[in-house]
Write an enzyme that holds these catalytic residues in place. Structure first.
Site, PDB file in Angstrom:
ATOM      1  N   GLY A 118      -2.532   1.001 -15.608  1.00 41.16           N
ATOM      2  CA  GLY A 118      -1.873   0.197 -16.634  1.00 41.16           C
ATOM      3  C   GLY A 118      -0.523   0.709 -17.099  1.00 41.16           C
ATOM      4  O   GLY A 118       0.038   0.171 -18.054  1.00 41.16           O
ATOM      5  N   ASP A 164      -9.386  -9.059  -6.023  1.00 39.12           N
ATOM      6  CA  ASP A 164      -8.583  -8.784  -4.837  1.00 39.12           C
ATOM      7  C   ASP A 164      -7.525  -9.875  -4.693  1.00 39.12           C
ATOM      8  O   ASP A 164      -7.845 -11.030  -4.435  1.00 39.12           O
ATOM      9  CB  ASP A 164      -9.496  -8.751  -3.612  1.00 39.12           C
ATOM     10  N   ASP A 184       3.041  -2.506  -7.491  1.00 39.04           N
ATOM     11  CA  ASP A 184       2.965  -1.066  -7.229  1.00 39.04           C
ATOM     12  C   ASP A 184       1.769  -0.789  -6.314  1.00 39.04           C
ATOM     13  O   ASP A 184       1.223   0.307  -6.305  1.00 39.04           O
ATOM     14  CB  ASP A 184       2.823  -0.305  -8.549  1.00 39.04           C
ATOM     15  N   LYS A 187       6.873  -1.787  -4.494  1.00 38.04           N
ATOM     16  CA  LYS A 187       6.836  -0.484  -3.809  1.00 38.04           C
ATOM     17  C   LYS A 187       6.454  -0.664  -2.350  1.00 38.04           C
ATOM     18  O   LYS A 187       5.605  -1.498  -2.017  1.00 38.04           O
ATOM     19  CB  LYS A 187       5.818   0.439  -4.481  1.00 38.04           C
TER      20      LYS A 187
END
Length: 225
Positions: free
Chosen positions: A55, A91, A115, A155
């Site tokens: 978080g 998911d 991320d 990322k």
């Protein structure tokens, strides 16, 4: 040995700073530094964070979009409650999770954050390929819910498949830049791709399985009149 010592000190500095300032992850500072440089967030923005546990990015996003903003995080792992933030355990590669996201979101996103990272197996080419695959799922989310001129921060593990990912992004965004924030480990292969000006030219439809119809136990034949 000297490089390893520097990396450990670098990691320890941001780890301690996160604890001191009550952030859930040292990665919070990566997003802060990215936003400070590239101006990702605006007051009132609607933000989706993929791979959001524990978080840390959610905390930063909520701080920077303000009370009028809306922030929602998605992860396979449960995320401990954060004031003013909505979370989904699921998911994102499955359409049923996307459906839950859309049901809660009620509109398009201004910013998509990702991320996400694969479980590291120690074989770099495999880890890199898995990272690229996750990135393409994030791109797929953009095609579904990111508004025109929206932004993506994602990322990725850098490697030989990166150029193909970059081409996919350049096809969708007006600006694509690669950046490594100071809070990243000096020897890490991770980089962040900052994309602005979503063209919104592609549209991916959800494939939701229809509810199963219970089979009839018997069939009436003939004329009942």
């Amino acid at each position: 040995m000297h490089e390893r010592w520097l990396e450990e000190r670098h990691h320890e500095y941001y780890y301690k700073l996160a604890k001191k300032l009550d952030y859930r992850s040292r990665a919070s500072f990566k997003l802060m530094q990215i936003d400070d440089r590239f101006n990702i967030f605006r007051d009132g923005d609607r933000v989706v964070d993929l791979g959001a546990a524990p978080g840390g990015w959610l905390q930063v996003a909520k701080e920077r979009v303000g009370e009028e903003g809306f922030v929602i995080g998605v992860d396979l792992r449960p995320i401990k409650r954060l004031e003013g933030v909505t979370t989904i355990t699921g998911d994102i590669t499955e359409d049923r999770t996307m459906k839950r996201l859309l049901d809660l979101f009620e509109g398009q996103a201004d910013v998509i954050l990702s991320d996400m990272a694969p479980n590291i197996g120690g074989h770099y080419s495999t880890d890199h390929a898995r990272s690229i695959n996750l990135c393409m799922y994030a791109v797929n989310v953009c095609d579904r819910i990111l508004k025109k001129n929206g932004k993506l921060v994602m990322k990725v593990f850098y490697g030989d498949m990166f150029p193909s990912l970059k081409r996919e992004l350049e096809d969708r965004f007006q600006s694509v830049k690669v950046h490594s924030p100071d809070a990243s480990r000096p020897t890490s292969s991770e980089v962040y791709v900052i994309c602005k000006g979503f063209k919104a030219q592609k549209k991916v439809e959800l494939i939701i399985e229809p509810p199963k119809v219970k089979k009839k136990e018997f069939t009436v034949k003939g004329n009942l009149s």
